[in-house]
Design an enzyme around this catalytic site. Sequence first.
Site, mmCIF file in Angstrom:
data_model
loop_
_atom_site.group_PDB
_atom_site.id
_atom_site.type_symbol
_atom_site.label_atom_id
_atom_site.label_comp_id
_atom_site.label_asym_id
_atom_site.label_seq_id
_atom_site.Cartn_x
_atom_site.Cartn_y
_atom_site.Cartn_z
ATOM 1 N N SER A 167 -7.286 41.259 38.087
ATOM 2 C CA SER A 167 -6.258 42.231 38.679
ATOM 3 C C SER A 167 -6.414 41.602 40.154
ATOM 4 O O SER A 167 -5.996 40.887 40.160
ATOM 5 C CB SER A 167 -7.500 43.719 38.420
ATOM 6 O OG SER A 167 -6.357 44.462 39.207
ATOM 7 N N ASP A 226 -1.404 46.419 29.682
ATOM 8 C CA ASP A 226 -1.429 47.041 30.821
ATOM 9 C C ASP A 226 -0.983 48.488 32.111
ATOM 10 O O ASP A 226 0.144 48.743 31.752
ATOM 11 C CB ASP A 226 -1.388 45.803 31.417
ATOM 12 C CG ASP A 226 -2.106 46.088 32.988
ATOM 13 O OD1 ASP A 226 -2.417 46.946 33.856
ATOM 14 O OD2 ASP A 226 -2.927 45.110 33.496
ATOM 15 N N HIS A 259 -5.998 47.372 30.535
ATOM 16 C CA HIS A 259 -5.781 45.798 31.637
ATOM 17 C C HIS A 259 -7.496 45.777 31.437
ATOM 18 O O HIS A 259 -8.704 46.490 32.234
ATOM 19 C CB HIS A 259 -5.948 47.109 32.952
ATOM 20 C CG HIS A 259 -6.398 46.618 34.301
ATOM 21 N ND1 HIS A 259 -5.053 45.431 34.711
ATOM 22 C CD2 HIS A 259 -6.925 46.348 34.780
ATOM 23 C CE1 HIS A 259 -5.353 45.017 35.714
ATOM 24 N NE2 HIS A 259 -6.529 45.434 36.415
#
Length: 230
Positions: free
Chosen positions: A119, A173, A204
């Site tokens: 991320s 995601d 995610h």
Amino acid sequence: MTEVVELQTGIDPVASVIWLHGLGADGHDFVPMVPQLNLPDNMAVRFIFPHAPIRPITVNGGMKMRGWYDIVHLPIDAQRRRCEDRKGLEQSAQIVNSLIAQENQRGIATDRIFLAGFSQGGAVALFAGLRLQSRLAGIIALSAYLADAATTGAEKSGQNQTTAIFMGHGTQDPLIPLSIGQDSRDRLTALGYNVEWHSYAMPHSVHPQEIDHIGRFLLKSSLKPQERQP
């Protein structure tokens, strides 16, 4: 000094992986993944998992948590990612550079060091790695994106122009949509980078198949050219 969690897979490491966690997590987050990479017993690797600084995060109402830079809006989109916390990105890149220097002092050359992240940790890995003035072994960006993308072409370092990049992204995601990951990949490819791209049926997060692919990438990219089989 940045606090880190360290794990070695054997004595006398021949490579290091500096792995940056995502927003709100800490350096312990990806430690359990190391055994799942299935690295060979004769390849000792030092994994370094730093803790991000604690800072206010705008998207979470200004709550203080571990983050590599401030996030103003979620999900990330093509417009908003141009409005990143540039100062925070630069500060986190300096943390990465310091960790690389420490590894150099411990006998691991930069071309044996990987930058990895999930991320916003992956965004920092790309931001710092592409601007680094020494060649890395590889860059791994998971469920991430090219932060401050418009400046990459002007600021990139020639030292890592041919460094292998692994990008993995979830098809569902909700925070960093697949299209943003794909656009980041395409921008890097247009700049001449060698990107190994994988998408996985996941939100995610990290997929078991992705872990296997990362292990293979580490093994392949940790070998210097003269060590690779023809």
